[in-house]
Design a protein around this motif. Sequence first.
Motif, PDB file in Angstrom:
ATOM      1  N   ARG A  72       0.835  -1.193   0.000  1.00 14.69           N
ATOM      2  CA  ARG A  72       0.000   0.000   0.000  1.00 14.69           C
ATOM      3  C   ARG A  72       0.875   1.250   0.000  1.00 14.69           C
ATOM      4  NH1 ARG A  72      -5.231  -0.131   1.503  1.00 14.69           N
ATOM      5  NH2 ARG A  72      -4.843  -2.104   2.530  1.00 14.69           N
ATOM      6  N   HIS A  73       0.953   1.916  -1.114  1.00 12.18           N
ATOM      7  CA  HIS A  73       1.747   3.144  -1.220  1.00 12.18           C
ATOM      8  C   HIS A  73       1.108   4.018  -2.290  1.00 12.18           C
ATOM      9  CE1 HIS A  73       5.143   5.823  -0.932  1.00 12.18           C
ATOM     10  NE2 HIS A  73       5.301   5.755  -2.241  1.00 12.18           N
ATOM     11  N   PHE A  74       0.347   5.003  -1.843  1.00  9.49           N
ATOM     12  CA  PHE A  74      -0.363   5.873  -2.767  1.00  9.49           C
ATOM     13  C   PHE A  74       0.358   7.209  -2.859  1.00  9.49           C
ATOM     14  CE2 PHE A  74      -3.646   3.072  -0.982  1.00  9.49           C
ATOM     15  CZ  PHE A  74      -4.119   2.505  -2.147  1.00  9.49           C
ATOM     16  N   GLN A  75       0.607   7.654  -4.090  1.00 11.96           N
ATOM     17  CA  GLN A  75       1.299   8.916  -4.313  1.00 11.96           C
ATOM     18  C   GLN A  75       0.338  10.101  -4.338  1.00 11.96           C
ATOM     19  OE1 GLN A  75       4.407   9.292  -4.255  1.00 11.96           O
ATOM     20  NE2 GLN A  75       5.492   7.545  -5.106  1.00 11.96           N
ATOM     21  N   SER A  76      -0.913   9.875  -4.628  1.00 14.83           N
ATOM     22  CA  SER A  76      -1.876  10.972  -4.776  1.00 14.83           C
ATOM     23  C   SER A  76      -2.905  10.924  -3.657  1.00 14.83           C
ATOM     24  CB  SER A  76      -2.577  10.898  -6.140  1.00 14.83           C
ATOM     25  OG  SER A  76      -3.208   9.637  -6.291  1.00 14.83           O
ATOM     26  N   ASN A 115      -5.316  -0.666  -7.768  1.00 12.92           N
ATOM     27  CA  ASN A 115      -5.129  -0.568  -6.327  1.00 12.92           C
ATOM     28  C   ASN A 115      -3.816  -1.204  -5.906  1.00 12.92           C
ATOM     29  OD1 ASN A 115      -5.742  -2.117  -3.488  1.00 12.92           O
ATOM     30  ND2 ASN A 115      -6.658  -0.068  -3.542  1.00 12.92           N
ATOM     31  N   GLN A 116      -3.484  -2.332  -6.498  1.00  8.89           N
ATOM     32  CA  GLN A 116      -2.232  -3.011  -6.174  1.00  8.89           C
ATOM     33  C   GLN A 116      -1.030  -2.182  -6.600  1.00  8.89           C
ATOM     34  OE1 GLN A 116      -1.105  -6.749  -8.245  1.00  8.89           O
ATOM     35  NE2 GLN A 116      -1.135  -7.680  -6.224  1.00  8.89           N
ATOM     36  N   ALA A 117      -1.187  -1.409  -7.671  1.00  6.13           N
ATOM     37  CA  ALA A 117      -0.092  -0.564  -8.147  1.00  6.13           C
ATOM     38  C   ALA A 117      -0.026   0.770  -7.416  1.00  6.13           C
ATOM     39  CB  ALA A 117      -0.243  -0.322  -9.646  1.00  6.13           C
ATOM     40  N   GLY A 118      -0.938   1.008  -6.469  1.00  5.30           N
ATOM     41  CA  GLY A 118      -0.906   2.253  -5.722  1.00  5.30           C
ATOM     42  C   GLY A 118      -1.526   3.423  -6.452  1.00  5.30           C
ATOM     43  N   ALA A 119      -2.446   3.163  -7.383  1.00  2.71           N
ATOM     44  CA  ALA A 119      -3.049   4.240  -8.159  1.00  2.71           C
ATOM     45  C   ALA A 119      -4.443   4.612  -7.668  1.00  2.71           C
ATOM     46  CB  ALA A 119      -3.128   3.851  -9.636  1.00  2.71           C
ATOM     47  N   ARG A 166      -7.408   4.230  -4.408  1.00  2.00           N
ATOM     48  CA  ARG A 166      -7.933   3.763  -3.131  1.00  2.00           C
ATOM     49  C   ARG A 166      -9.338   3.204  -3.316  1.00  2.00           C
ATOM     50  NH1 ARG A 166      -4.999   8.359  -1.764  1.00  2.00           N
ATOM     51  NH2 ARG A 166      -3.585   8.134   0.010  1.00  2.00           N
ATOM     52  N   VAL A 167      -9.724   2.329  -2.409  1.00  2.43           N
ATOM     53  CA  VAL A 167     -11.050   1.726  -2.490  1.00  2.43           C
ATOM     54  C   VAL A 167     -12.131   2.790  -2.341  1.00  2.43           C
ATOM     55  CG1 VAL A 167     -12.620   0.051  -1.459  1.00  2.43           C
ATOM     56  CG2 VAL A 167     -10.192  -0.464  -1.608  1.00  2.43           C
ATOM     57  N   GLY A 168     -11.972   3.674  -1.350  1.00  2.00           N
ATOM     58  CA  GLY A 168     -12.997   4.676  -1.098  1.00  2.00           C
ATOM     59  C   GLY A 168     -13.199   5.619  -2.259  1.00  2.00           C
ATOM     60  N   ALA A 169     -12.101   6.114  -2.844  1.00  5.55           N
ATOM     61  CA  ALA A 169     -12.203   7.060  -3.952  1.00  5.55           C
ATOM     62  C   ALA A 169     -12.858   6.408  -5.163  1.00  5.55           C
ATOM     63  CB  ALA A 169     -10.818   7.589  -4.316  1.00  5.55           C
ATOM     64  N   TYR A 170     -12.417   5.196  -5.488  1.00  4.89           N
ATOM     65  CA  TYR A 170     -12.989   4.502  -6.645  1.00  4.89           C
ATOM     66  C   TYR A 170     -14.459   4.172  -6.424  1.00  4.89           C
ATOM     67  CZ  TYR A 170     -14.189   0.580  -9.654  1.00  4.89           C
ATOM     68  OH  TYR A 170     -14.838  -0.255 -10.519  1.00  4.89           O
ATOM     69  N   TYR A 171     -14.773   3.648  -5.246  1.00  4.89           N
ATOM     70  CA  TYR A 171     -16.138   3.182  -4.989  1.00  4.89           C
ATOM     71  C   TYR A 171     -17.124   4.338  -4.943  1.00  4.89           C
ATOM     72  CZ  TYR A 171     -19.832   0.315  -2.952  1.00  4.89           C
ATOM     73  OH  TYR A 171     -21.005  -0.351  -2.719  1.00  4.89           O
ATOM     74  N   LEU A 172     -16.711   5.467  -4.363  1.00  6.88           N
ATOM     75  CA  LEU A 172     -17.597   6.623  -4.315  1.00  6.88           C
ATOM     76  C   LEU A 172     -17.870   7.158  -5.717  1.00  6.88           C
ATOM     77  CD1 LEU A 172     -19.166   8.715  -2.708  1.00  6.88           C
ATOM     78  CD2 LEU A 172     -17.042  10.016  -2.438  1.00  6.88           C
ATOM     79  N   SER A 173     -16.827   7.240  -6.546  1.00  2.82           N
ATOM     80  CA  SER A 173     -17.034   7.719  -7.921  1.00  2.82           C
ATOM     81  C   SER A 173     -17.906   6.752  -8.712  1.00  2.82           C
ATOM     82  CB  SER A 173     -15.684   7.899  -8.615  1.00  2.82           C
ATOM     83  OG  SER A 173     -15.026   6.654  -8.809  1.00  2.82           O
ATOM     84  N   LYS A 174     -17.718   5.462  -8.484  1.00  6.35           N
ATOM     85  CA  LYS A 174     -18.537   4.467  -9.179  1.00  6.35           C
ATOM     86  C   LYS A 174     -19.987   4.537  -8.724  1.00  6.35           C
ATOM     87  CE  LYS A 174     -18.882   1.184 -12.161  1.00  6.35           C
ATOM     88  NZ  LYS A 174     -18.657   1.476 -13.591  1.00  6.35           N
ATOM     89  N   THR A 175     -20.202   4.797  -7.442  1.00 12.52           N
ATOM     90  CA  THR A 175     -21.561   4.923  -6.924  1.00 12.52           C
ATOM     91  C   THR A 175     -22.282   6.114  -7.538  1.00 12.52           C
ATOM     92  OG1 THR A 175     -21.005   3.853  -4.824  1.00 12.52           O
ATOM     93  CG2 THR A 175     -22.919   5.301  -4.849  1.00 12.52           C
ATOM     94  N   LEU A 190     -14.989  -5.177  -0.881  1.00 12.25           N
ATOM     95  CA  LEU A 190     -13.929  -4.709  -1.769  1.00 12.25           C
ATOM     96  C   LEU A 190     -12.681  -4.329  -0.972  1.00 12.25           C
ATOM     97  CD1 LEU A 190     -13.890  -4.418  -4.841  1.00 12.25           C
ATOM     98  CD2 LEU A 190     -14.386  -1.992  -4.554  1.00 12.25           C
ATOM     99  N   LEU A 191     -12.878  -3.708   0.171  1.00  8.99           N
ATOM    100  CA  LEU A 191     -11.751  -3.333   1.024  1.00  8.99           C
ATOM    101  C   LEU A 191     -11.023  -4.566   1.533  1.00  8.99           C
ATOM    102  CD1 LEU A 191     -10.464  -0.751   2.239  1.00  8.99           C
ATOM    103  CD2 LEU A 191     -11.854  -1.161   4.273  1.00  8.99           C
ATOM    104  N   LEU A 192     -11.768  -5.577   1.920  1.00  5.88           N
ATOM    105  CA  LEU A 192     -11.153  -6.816   2.391  1.00  5.88           C
ATOM    106  C   LEU A 192     -10.395  -7.510   1.273  1.00  5.88           C
ATOM    107  CD1 LEU A 192     -10.815  -8.873   4.689  1.00  5.88           C
ATOM    108  CD2 LEU A 192     -12.948  -9.946   3.939  1.00  5.88           C
ATOM    109  N   ARG A 193     -10.963  -7.521   0.089  1.00  4.30           N
ATOM    110  CA  ARG A 193     -10.284  -8.165  -1.041  1.00  4.30           C
ATOM    111  C   ARG A 193      -8.986  -7.464  -1.397  1.00  4.30           C
ATOM    112  NH1 ARG A 193     -13.430  -9.229  -6.288  1.00  4.30           N
ATOM    113  NH2 ARG A 193     -11.356 -10.004  -6.739  1.00  4.30           N
ATOM    114  N   THR A 194      -8.989  -6.150  -1.384  1.00 10.90           N
ATOM    115  CA  THR A 194      -7.758  -5.429  -1.725  1.00 10.90           C
ATOM    116  C   THR A 194      -6.691  -5.649  -0.673  1.00 10.90           C
ATOM    117  OG1 THR A 194      -8.636  -3.430  -0.670  1.00 10.90           O
ATOM    118  CG2 THR A 194      -8.942  -3.649  -3.037  1.00 10.90           C
TER     119      THR A 194
END
Length: 748
Positions: A466-470, A562-566, A568-577, A736-740
């Motif tokens: 887990r290493h996110f640059q943004s 997510n695995q590449a650090g690009a 987060r679950v929350g950001a992706y899931y909220l935009s998808k919702t 999704l959070l558990l899977r990641t």
Amino acid sequence: MDEAPKLDTGAEGLDVAAIDVPEKASPTRAVTVGLAYEVCGDRGVVTAIKKAAEESDDGGIEGDSVDRRKSSLSNSYSALGESNPSFVVVRPPLGKAFSTKTQTRLRVSRGKSYEGEHFSLSWKIKLQVPMKPSSTGSSTTTTSSSIKGGSKGFGMILRRRDETTAPATMSQKTILDGIVGHAEKGQLVAVMGSSGCGKTSFLDCLSMRNQSFVGNIFVNNKEIDGRYFSLVGFVHQDDLFIPTETIREHLTFHALLRCDPCVRTDLRLERVDELLKAVNLEHVADSMLGGPGSFVRGLSGGERRRVSFATELLSDPVIIYADEFTTGLDAAMAKSVCIALRSIAAGGRLVIGTIHQPSSDTFALFTHVMLMTQGRLVYMGPRKTLATYFEKLGDHTLFCPKNYNPADFFVVLVALHPQDVDASQRRIDGLVSAYQASAEFEAMSDWQEDVEDPDLLLYHRSFKMRHFQSSGRTQFWLCLKRNVRALYRDPMSFGASLGSGLITGLILGLAYASPPNAPVTAQQVKNTQGLFFLANLQTFLIVLYATVIAFAAETKVFMRENQAGANRVGAYYLSKTLTGWANEIVMPFVFAVLIWAMAGLQRSADAFFIFAGVMILNALCFGSFGYCLAALTNDPQIALAIAPVLVLPNIVFSGIMYDLNLVKGIREFLSYISILRFSIGAMMSNEYRPSTTRFTPEMPNPEHVLENLNVLSLSTSLWALAGAAIVFRLLAYLILLLRTSRERIKVM
């Protein structure tokens, strides 16, 4: 001479005094406008000094400011305890600044543990996995072999953990058995062998995506930490993209999310343009990626694979791992990809990839070969000496014939042939033993003597990837823009749902057409109840299946991002919702308008909006339900196969097919988790409210209408629907959070 810029170490959290400057190293400094890299040998990998000179008002650097920049950098290096560094001044294009500030910023981008002119990778791998219980009840233990060695560099030892504490009934299967090797920057290494020999498992361990081993990884004889993942780029066997994105949009998305946040946006976009040119994709830069199952055909296999490499190169990794990177490509495409990889390796990177049956021209592009069989090494060394090594063994059956593809010959040579298992097994064992006694094996294993602590060769720490640059906000907005583009570029997916709503709305409207505010009779109540059941069921099916198909397919792409650090679950899931509401709100609203206009329902504004609101809540519930199913699996077909099992209880206990007054025990509980029961009940309560004047002597009041239907109150039904939508939506997020968290790292 200008005053030396002040070092801003606080912003980066860097202790200048703690920076280790090698005494023997004499790196060349390449000074550019707004950027000065400390170049170790021929590869700039470690330290970036940002904003090394003053900018002019137009964003550029005046030509006479070179000496001033050099003087400023000299003072900056003096602060680090290094005097009189040598500079090579490079005049770059204008605007090469990271920020508009005039002070110098020092940031160690890859860490002092990875500094040095010499860069090499070495490993010893032993990997075992649990098997089904053994009938003998014996346990397997690991014995430690002596480790010797000797060249400085990037060392790696991967071994299975001690199994003495494992249950006595658990047996072990060896996947990788004592593989020792060594590689250096500038090399393009081909990992070859027959199917099932452990190539992909080896690459997973080497990249730390599978950490279920005993051993360690070293960078320049120093134990690695979490920063290792910033050095590594991993190209998967299958290319997964959002099909409606263009190549430029895809690379820009990853550049804005995965590149160092200190790098200015326009420089990231320039990096995208450079990579498009480097991988020869400029001519298709604005073409959509497409892919299987998409309405867009998109790119060819070779172009898609080059996009995958360009994506990993955005973060400028030192090591690139590529898994089966020529799979599905013809000989010409495979060669073009290998040419690109050879160019990448020649630029000062180490590229290691698994490959199946390369052509002779493609095979000649590799600098080194690693030949595996049954999880063991048969040869590792320069490609040019591969045939010579086997000739030295003296067996004529091991000689590669002239004008024969060496890759095909040696892969067949080390394979286990079903037609003659015993003979081929003896040959394999002999080749493995011969290699372990050879000078080539000694050259691949002598690096181990330089490891500071021998105990570090046996054990490793586990690291999360887990290493996110943004920031999460940046990820959310970029994902939202991407999802919106997908909506209008792929009208078929949204149009199919909307079209289904229109057609079924017209069918139900015509079937149940009656005058507005029709008198309430027993037959009219029965027809209305059937209409509400079919309307909610149709909304249920349209939204559920559309959500499962779309989200399950896209989840594969997200998991990789997510695995590449690009992402987060929350950001992706909220935009998808938010973008998913286009299907979960618009379609049921149009559906409700058609039914309300054609069927003889109560004509009042509040009755209509409650009716439409219930339809939308029903769609939101089953949309959330679909997210849960899709989050559980990456395969839409599996999710769709599970869906009917979960749909049936909703239908049975909706109150239409079964008298809810008769249910007791567990069946009563199931009736309270049926979403259709609450949506139908809310519509019935809304239609037959006490204020209506439609009642007849046959049905004189709402209690008489609803008493046999076991309908809950309108407010209770609405709160139940809203609660179910929220609970299922949050449950999908947690899944999704558990899977990641589990798929980021595999540790046994």
